[in-house]
Enzyme design. Structure first.
Site, short mmCIF file in Angstrom:
data_model
loop_
_atom_site.label_atom_id
_atom_site.label_comp_id
_atom_site.label_asym_id
_atom_site.label_seq_id
_atom_site.Cartn_x
_atom_site.Cartn_y
_atom_site.Cartn_z
N ASN A 1 0.99 2.45 11.28
CA ASN A 1 0.13 2.84 12.41
C ASN A 1 0.38 1.90 13.58
O ASN A 1 0.89 0.79 13.39
CB ASN A 1 -1.35 2.75 12.00
N HIS B 1 -7.42 3.90 6.60
CA HIS B 1 -6.63 3.57 5.40
C HIS B 1 -5.86 4.81 4.93
O HIS B 1 -4.76 4.69 4.40
CB HIS B 1 -7.55 3.02 4.31
N SER C 1 0.82 -1.21 0.00
CA SER C 1 0.00 0.00 0.00
C SER C 1 0.85 1.25 0.00
O SER C 1 1.71 1.43 0.87
CB SER C 1 -0.89 0.05 1.25
N ALA D 1 2.41 -2.65 4.02
CA ALA D 1 2.11 -1.73 5.12
C ALA D 1 1.54 -2.59 6.24
O ALA D 1 0.78 -3.52 5.99
CB ALA D 1 1.09 -0.70 4.67
N MET E 1 -2.65 -7.57 6.19
CA MET E 1 -3.66 -8.35 5.46
C MET E 1 -3.13 -8.95 4.16
O MET E 1 -3.91 -9.28 3.27
CB MET E 1 -4.86 -7.46 5.15
N SER E 2 -1.82 -9.07 4.04
CA SER E 2 -1.27 -9.52 2.75
C SER E 2 -0.05 -10.41 2.98
O SER E 2 0.16 -10.94 4.07
CB SER E 2 -0.86 -8.30 1.93
N HIS F 1 -3.25 1.19 -4.69
CA HIS F 1 -2.59 0.12 -5.43
C HIS F 1 -2.80 0.31 -6.92
O HIS F 1 -3.91 0.62 -7.34
CB HIS F 1 -3.17 -1.25 -5.04
N HIS G 1 -5.38 -9.23 -2.99
CA HIS G 1 -5.66 -9.72 -1.64
C HIS G 1 -6.88 -10.64 -1.66
O HIS G 1 -7.82 -10.40 -2.44
CB HIS G 1 -6.01 -8.56 -0.68
N TYR H 1 -9.20 -10.54 0.41
CA TYR H 1 -10.39 -9.77 0.81
C TYR H 1 -11.05 -9.04 -0.35
O TYR H 1 -12.18 -8.56 -0.23
CB TYR H 1 -10.09 -8.81 1.98
N GLU H 2 -10.34 -8.93 -1.49
CA GLU H 2 -10.96 -8.31 -2.66
C GLU H 2 -11.86 -9.31 -3.39
O GLU H 2 -12.51 -8.96 -4.38
CB GLU H 2 -9.88 -7.83 -3.64
#
Ligand code: HPA
Length: 311
Positions: free
Chosen positions: A249, A283, A35, A121, A225-226, A66, A91, A93-94
Site C-alpha cells: 500500500n 490490513h 504477512s 509487507a 512493523m517487523s 500469519h 511482533h 505489538y502482539e
C-alpha cells in the site's frame, strides 16, 4: 551482567532435531515469511512443519494471515538446499517480549543457518515506489531502537557476543547482489525490484500523515512493523542478512491537508464545497497484495537460494 541463560537453547534444539530426518538437521538458509507470504512454503520439498506451540521457548503468532510453524525442507533444483522457514513471525505489538521475537532467529543460527532472508509487507513512503514492488532493503531507520526498544538491550546472550554491534553494513551487499541477479534471471522487469530504506515502527496503529511525512523526510522509502529486531539478532549471530519488502500500500500522506476552516468559510460565503474522501489503509488490502504477489516473491526467494548454493 549474567548472560541470558534463561533461553532454553538446548531443549529447543533437541526437540526440533527429534522431529527431523538427519538430512534436514543443518539448514543453511533461513527464511522469514511476512504477512500473506507464507505460500513461500510451496517452494519447499520434503517439508516438515513443526508448530511453534510444540517448540520450547517459541511464542505464538496471533496475526491474521500469519501461520505459526517452522517448516524444514529442501529448496531449489538438484539435491536442493536444506532450509528452515518461519511460517508466521512474532511482533512486539502482539505482546511478545523482544527476546521472544528474535528467539527463532537465534535458534536458526544454532541449527547452522548462515544466510537469513527476511520478507515483509510494507507501506511505501516514496512516491516513486509502486504497490506490488519488492524493495531490496539497503539500510533502516528504527525509532524504537533509538529510544529504548532495542532487542539487544540487556544482558548479552553469551560472553562471546559483541556489546556494541556495528550496523553500518547490516544489509549484506553480496546477498543484495544475488537478489538483483535472480530478478534478472527470472526476467521480472526493471520495475519489479527497487532499493530502499526501511523504517521500523512498533505498530499496531498505521502511521498518521504527519508521521509518514516525517519518516519520508528522514529518508525512509518504506515503513513496516517487523523485521528490524530479526535483523539485529541475525547480525549479532553473525548471519548474512537480506530483507525483501513487498509494498502492499501507499502510506497516506496528502500533499495538502483538508482545511476545515476553508470549508466553513466557503460555506458561509455560499460557495460549493468540494469534499475529498479520506483515504485509509487496511490490513485486508495488505493481505490481498501479499496474496497476489506471493508467487513472484516465492520465485525470487527460490532463485536467490539457488544462487547462494552455487556461490
Ligand atoms: N505502515 C506500517 N506497516 C505496514 C504498512 C504501512 O502502511 N503496510 C504494511 N505494513
Amino acid at each position: 551482567l549474567a548472560a541470558q541463560s534463561d533461553l532454553p537453547f538446548e531443549e529447543t534444539l533437541a526437540k526440533i532435531r527429534s522431529l527431523l530426518p538427519e538430512k534436514l538437521h543443518r539448514p543453511q538458509v533461513g527464511i522469514v515469511c511476512g504477512s500473506g507470504l507464507h505460500t513461500l512454503a510451496a517452494a519447499i520439498r520434503d517439508i516438515i512443519e513443526v508448530p511453534y506451540a510444540s517448540i520450547p521457548g517459541f511464542g505464538k503468532s496471533t496475526v491474521p494471515g500469519h501461520k505459526s510453524a517452522l517448516a524444514f525442507g529442501l529448496i531449489g533444483p538438484g539435491e536442493g538446499v536444506p532450509a528452515v522457514v518461519m511460517l508466521g513471525r512474532l511482533h512486539p505489538y502482539e505482546g511478545h517480549k523482544l527476546s521472544t521475537v528474535v528467539y527463532p532467529i537465534r535458534v536458526m543460527a544454532r541449527l547452522g543457518v548462515k544466510n537469513l532472508i527476511i520478507t515483509n509487507a510494507a507501506g511505501a513512503l516514496n512516491k516513486d515506489i509502486a504497490v506490488g514492488t519488492i524493495v531490496v532493503i539497503q539500510d533502516h531507520i528504527a525509532l524504537p531502537n533509538l529510544t529504548g526498544m532495542n532487542p539487544l538491550l540487556g544482558p548479552p546472550v553469551g560472553p562471546e557476543y559483541p556489546r556494541f554491534l556495528p550496523l553500518s553494513a547490516a544489509y549484506s551487499a553480496s546477498l543484495r547482489r544475488l537478489a538483483f541477479l535472480a530478478a534478472h534471471k527470472l526476467q521480472l522487469g526493471r520495475d519489479a525490484l527497487a532499493e530502499g530504506v526501511y523504517a521500523w515502527v512498533s505498530g499496531p496503529t498505521y502511521e498518521t500523515p504527519a508521521e509518514g511525512r516525517m519518516l519520508r523526510n528522514a529518508g525512509a522509502d518504506v515503513v513496516g512493523m517487523s523485521t528490524i529486531p530479526e535483523v539485529l539478532a541475525g547480525k549479532e549471530e553473525g548471519l548474512e542478512v537480506l530483507v525483501l519488502s513487498l509494498v502492499t500500500n501507499m502510506v497516506v500522506i496528502p500533499d495538502k491537508y483538508r482545511s476545515i476552516r476553508e470549508e466553513v468559510e466557503a460555506e458561509l460565503a455560499g460557495k460549493a464545497v468540494a469534499r475529498r474522501a479520506e483515504e485509509v489503509v487496511s490490513h485486508e488490502e495488505v493481505l490481498l497484495i501479499g496474496k497476489q504477489k506471493a508467487e513472484v516473491m516465492k520465485s525470487l526467494v527460490e532463485k536467490i537460494v539457488d544462487l547462494i548454493a552455487r556461490a
